[in-house]
Design a protein around this motif. Structure first.
Motif, short mmCIF file in Angstrom:
data_model
loop_
_atom_site.label_atom_id
_atom_site.label_comp_id
_atom_site.label_asym_id
_atom_site.label_seq_id
_atom_site.Cartn_x
_atom_site.Cartn_y
_atom_site.Cartn_z
N THR A 4 0.81 -1.22 0.00
CA THR A 4 0.00 0.00 0.00
C THR A 4 0.84 1.27 0.00
O THR A 4 0.29 2.35 -0.20
CB THR A 4 -0.95 0.03 1.22
OG1 THR A 4 -0.18 -0.08 2.42
CG2 THR A 4 -1.95 -1.11 1.14
N CYS A 5 2.15 1.15 0.24
CA CYS A 5 2.99 2.34 0.21
C CYS A 5 4.44 1.96 -0.08
O CYS A 5 4.87 0.84 0.17
CB CYS A 5 2.90 3.11 1.52
SG CYS A 5 3.51 2.20 2.94
N ALA A 6 5.18 2.93 -0.61
CA ALA A 6 6.58 2.69 -0.97
C ALA A 6 7.50 2.74 0.25
O ALA A 6 8.47 2.01 0.33
CB ALA A 6 7.03 3.72 -2.00
N ILE A 7 7.18 3.60 1.19
CA ILE A 7 8.08 3.80 2.33
C ILE A 7 7.92 2.69 3.36
O ILE A 7 8.90 2.21 3.91
CB ILE A 7 7.84 5.18 2.97
CG1 ILE A 7 8.19 6.27 1.98
CG2 ILE A 7 8.65 5.34 4.25
CD1 ILE A 7 7.82 7.65 2.41
N GLY A 8 6.71 2.25 3.60
CA GLY A 8 6.49 1.20 4.59
C GLY A 8 6.59 -0.19 4.00
O GLY A 8 7.50 -0.95 4.31
N ALA A 47 7.01 -1.55 0.71
CA ALA A 47 8.09 -1.92 -0.21
C ALA A 47 9.44 -1.92 0.51
O ALA A 47 10.26 -2.81 0.31
CB ALA A 47 8.12 -0.97 -1.40
N LYS A 48 9.67 -0.94 1.36
CA LYS A 48 10.95 -0.85 2.08
C LYS A 48 11.10 -2.01 3.06
O LYS A 48 12.19 -2.57 3.20
CB LYS A 48 11.04 0.49 2.81
CG LYS A 48 12.41 0.81 3.32
CD LYS A 48 13.33 1.09 2.18
CE LYS A 48 14.65 1.60 2.68
NZ LYS A 48 15.67 1.58 1.65
N ALA A 49 10.01 -2.39 3.73
CA ALA A 49 10.07 -3.50 4.68
C ALA A 49 10.41 -4.81 3.96
O ALA A 49 11.23 -5.60 4.45
CB ALA A 49 8.75 -3.63 5.43
N ILE A 50 9.78 -5.04 2.82
CA ILE A 50 10.06 -6.26 2.04
C ILE A 50 11.51 -6.25 1.57
O ILE A 50 12.23 -7.25 1.68
CB ILE A 50 9.09 -6.39 0.85
CG1 ILE A 50 7.66 -6.61 1.34
CG2 ILE A 50 9.52 -7.51 -0.08
CD1 ILE A 50 6.60 -6.48 0.26
N GLU A 51 11.95 -5.10 1.06
CA GLU A 51 13.33 -4.97 0.57
C GLU A 51 14.34 -5.26 1.68
O GLU A 51 15.31 -5.99 1.49
CB GLU A 51 13.51 -3.56 0.01
CG GLU A 51 14.79 -3.33 -0.73
CD GLU A 51 14.83 -1.96 -1.37
OE1 GLU A 51 15.54 -1.08 -0.83
OE2 GLU A 51 14.15 -1.76 -2.39
N GLU A 52 14.11 -4.69 2.85
CA GLU A 52 15.03 -4.90 3.97
C GLU A 52 15.01 -6.35 4.44
O GLU A 52 16.05 -6.91 4.79
CB GLU A 52 14.69 -3.95 5.12
CG GLU A 52 15.04 -2.51 4.82
CD GLU A 52 14.56 -1.54 5.90
OE1 GLU A 52 13.85 -1.97 6.84
OE2 GLU A 52 14.90 -0.35 5.79
N VAL A 62 12.85 -3.37 -4.37
CA VAL A 62 11.41 -3.52 -4.53
C VAL A 62 10.88 -2.23 -5.13
O VAL A 62 11.06 -1.16 -4.58
CB VAL A 62 10.72 -3.83 -3.19
CG1 VAL A 62 9.20 -3.90 -3.36
CG2 VAL A 62 11.24 -5.13 -2.60
N ASP A 63 10.24 -2.36 -6.29
CA ASP A 63 9.66 -1.22 -7.00
C ASP A 63 8.16 -1.20 -6.69
O ASP A 63 7.41 -2.05 -7.16
CB ASP A 63 9.90 -1.36 -8.49
CG ASP A 63 9.49 -0.11 -9.27
OD1 ASP A 63 8.52 0.56 -8.86
OD2 ASP A 63 10.14 0.18 -10.28
N PHE A 64 7.75 -0.24 -5.88
CA PHE A 64 6.35 -0.13 -5.47
C PHE A 64 5.43 0.11 -6.66
O PHE A 64 4.36 -0.50 -6.77
CB PHE A 64 6.19 1.00 -4.44
CG PHE A 64 4.76 1.28 -4.08
CD1 PHE A 64 4.04 0.40 -3.29
CD2 PHE A 64 4.13 2.43 -4.54
CE1 PHE A 64 2.72 0.66 -2.96
CE2 PHE A 64 2.81 2.69 -4.23
CZ PHE A 64 2.11 1.80 -3.43
N ASP A 65 5.84 0.99 -7.57
CA ASP A 65 5.00 1.32 -8.72
C ASP A 65 4.78 0.13 -9.65
O ASP A 65 3.68 -0.07 -10.16
CB ASP A 65 5.60 2.49 -9.51
CG ASP A 65 5.60 3.78 -8.69
OD1 ASP A 65 4.67 3.98 -7.89
OD2 ASP A 65 6.54 4.57 -8.85
#
Length: 124
Positions: free
Chosen positions: A55-59, A61-66, A79-82
């Protein structure tokens, strides 16, 4: 007049010395950093995985990437949110694409993210 001039000069000099402290030498906060040691992959592989539920790039996508980046065998994770897509460079000797899918789907509460369309391509 001479006395008031001397008092004013003394006051300004005192303010200058008291007000201009060198704060650069004393850090205000300590930041602990840890760096993951990345070894060269014996069997480099790249996986592109479609992710639903972000639902968001900062929360999200970033959590999955980390979460992916912390895994042993992962060289790089983006992880590309768009695009709703994760691109992961990893070592096929250490991990499988199924391991990456499980890690993505386990992020957060384990119910938020669903993966599909896993594509492998040796571009790492």
């Amino acid at each position: 007049m001479k006395l008031s001039h001397s008092i004013l000069t003394l006051a300004l000099t005192s303010v200058f010395f008291v007000g201009c402290k060198d704060t650069a030498s004393a850090p205000n906060e300590v930041v602990a950093t840890t760096k993951k040691e990345v070894t060269v992959a014996k069997k480099p592989e790249t996986a592109k995985i479609h992710i639903e539920g972000m639902t968001c790039a900062i929360g999200c996508a970033k959590a999955i990437e980390e979460n992916l980046a912390k895994m042993n065998g992962v060289q790089q994770a983006k992880v590309d949110f768009d695009k709703k897509e994760a691109t992961i460079n990893f070592d096929l000797d250490v991990l499988t694409a199924d391991d990456l899918v499980k890690a993505i789907e386990a992020t957060a509460d384990g119910k938020s993210y669903k993966t599909s369309d896993v594509k492998l391509g040796n571009k790492a």
